[in-house]
Design an enzyme around this catalytic site. Structure first.
Site, short mmCIF file in Angstrom:
data_model
loop_
_atom_site.label_atom_id
_atom_site.label_comp_id
_atom_site.label_asym_id
_atom_site.label_seq_id
_atom_site.Cartn_x
_atom_site.Cartn_y
_atom_site.Cartn_z
N ARG A 38 81.96 31.30 64.29
CA ARG A 38 81.25 30.07 63.25
C ARG A 38 81.89 28.58 64.16
O ARG A 38 80.60 27.19 65.05
CB ARG A 38 82.21 29.76 62.25
CG ARG A 38 81.55 28.72 61.70
CD ARG A 38 82.95 28.18 60.10
NE ARG A 38 82.18 27.44 59.44
CZ ARG A 38 83.07 27.26 58.29
NH1 ARG A 38 83.58 27.55 57.66
NH2 ARG A 38 82.39 26.16 57.76
N HIS B 145 79.77 25.31 65.70
CA HIS B 145 79.96 23.92 65.13
C HIS B 145 79.93 22.76 66.53
O HIS B 145 80.19 22.00 66.36
CB HIS B 145 81.29 23.50 63.97
CG HIS B 145 80.58 24.27 62.76
ND1 HIS B 145 81.39 23.54 61.38
CD2 HIS B 145 80.31 25.17 62.17
CE1 HIS B 145 80.67 24.05 60.61
NE2 HIS B 145 80.14 25.63 61.07
N ASN C 137 83.90 20.91 58.55
CA ASN C 137 85.02 21.64 59.31
C ASN C 137 85.92 21.39 58.70
O ASN C 137 87.14 22.27 59.58
CB ASN C 137 85.04 20.57 60.84
CG ASN C 137 83.79 20.89 61.35
OD1 ASN C 137 82.58 21.90 60.99
ND2 ASN C 137 83.31 19.80 62.78
N HIS D 168 75.31 35.13 60.23
CA HIS D 168 75.92 34.95 58.73
C HIS D 168 75.53 36.47 57.98
O HIS D 168 75.61 36.94 57.12
CB HIS D 168 74.58 34.27 57.64
CG HIS D 168 75.20 32.89 57.58
ND1 HIS D 168 74.52 32.17 56.86
CD2 HIS D 168 75.95 31.47 58.26
CE1 HIS D 168 75.27 30.27 56.98
NE2 HIS D 168 76.00 30.92 58.05
#
Length: 326
Positions: free
Chosen positions: A63, A67, A95, A194
């Site tokens: 992740r 990001h 975040n 995911h």
């Protein structure tokens, strides 16, 4: 033997020379073959140790990479702490639940001992995310290397606007990914990340309580998710796995959930409506062909990992991932 003052001057000169402009390097898998030949072994070893002790670190690191790349390119900016003079991307609303920073710091510390001022934090993150996927049973791939680290983070508002929202519809998702040179097929494959990890209650509350009435949800699935996600916000708000079947295995179960209308986020279920068309066919293919998903995911990760920082942005190889060099 050089004096201590001469050595310090040499270090400052080296760090100064390391500050360049973005887009000046071409990425290649063999970038560190001569300067830090054991870089991949170090990353793999630390990742294996940390994930064995705390499996959630694998999806956390994956992740982090997403990001990072979606905000001013893959430049390690998500790793920077705030200072009195600059904000941190960590403080942006999307975040505030990021973790895994200590894993990247541990890898970087070892590399600074073995190959000082050589391997960028952005490259560490790219390699660690690849190994995170492999350690959970997913594919592996050759990671192009040679990224540099930015000397500044984006402000929280810009960070929030650059990242997909859990409430985005299909058109918004396609537009968001297209800004980074990723097409709808890339977006669908990358969304398969995911298949591991968890989401906060606030991210899926509207979907499981029917407030989001755009996408049909399996009633039994919605009921199960409501057990840990109360309608009214409170301290008992819980997290739920994106993939309730195999939440810590990198496989294609995420797409099987979508075809059963059991996508956790509205932005997940937006990928599949059950009405036919190219988008639905792609999800259906991945739901039955895990090898096709693994192949396309790996290719899309390389493509995403090539997103560069803005032209002319000051970059360097940071000595510590949480702060710029001085």
């Amino acid at each position: 033997m050089a004096s201590s003052s001469s050595s310090w001057f040499a270090l400052l000169l080296f760090v100064g020379l390391a500050c360049t402009a973005a887009n000046s390097n071409v990425l290649s898998a063999g970038y560190y073959e001569k300067t830090c030949p054991n870089v991949q072994g170090v990353v793999r070893s630390v990742m294996a140790h940390r994930v064995a002790g705390e499996p959630r670190m694998a999806p956390a690191v994956l992740r982090l990479f997403f990001h990072d790349c979606f905000v001013n390119g893959c430049d390690g900016s998500v790793l920077l702490d705030a200072t009195p003079f600059s904000a941190s991307e960590k403080d942006a609303e999307p975040n505030d639940s990021l973790t895994g920073f200590t894993v990247i710091d541990e890898i970087k510390s070892i590399l600074e001992h073995d190959c000082p001022a050589t391997v960028s934090c952005a490259d560490v993150l790219a390699l660690a995310s690849r190994d995170a996927v492999a350690l959970l049973g997913g594919p592996t791939w050759a990671v192009p290397l040679g990224r540099k680290d930015s000397r500044a983070a984006a402000d929280p508002e810009s960070t929030k606007n650059a990242l997909p929202s859990p409430k985005d519809n299909l058109e918004e998702l396609i537009t968001m990914f297209a800004k980074h040179g990723l097409d709808a097929s890339d977006m669908t494959a990358l969304s398969g990340a995911h298949t591991v990890g968890m989401a906060k209650c606030e991210s899926y509350r509207d979907r499981v309580y029917g407030i989001d009435n755009e996408h049909y949800i399996d009633p039994s699935f919605a009921d199960a998710r409501r057990q840990t996600c109360p309608l009214q916000e409170g301290p008992s708000d819980g997290k739920a796995p994106f993939d309730s079947q195999t939440p810590m295995r990198f496989d294609n179960a995420y797409y099987r959930d979508l075809t059963a209308h059991r996508g956790l986020l509205s932005s997940d279920q937006a990928l599949y409506g059950g009405h036919g068309g190219m988008q639905d066919h792609l999800v259906e293919m991945y739901s039955t062909d895990g090898e096709a998903f693994a192949r396309d995911f790996a290719n899309a990760m390389v493509k995403m990992g090539n997103i560069p920082p803005p032209m002319g942005m000051p970059v360097e190889v940071r000595l510590h991932c949480s702060k710029v060099n001085y």
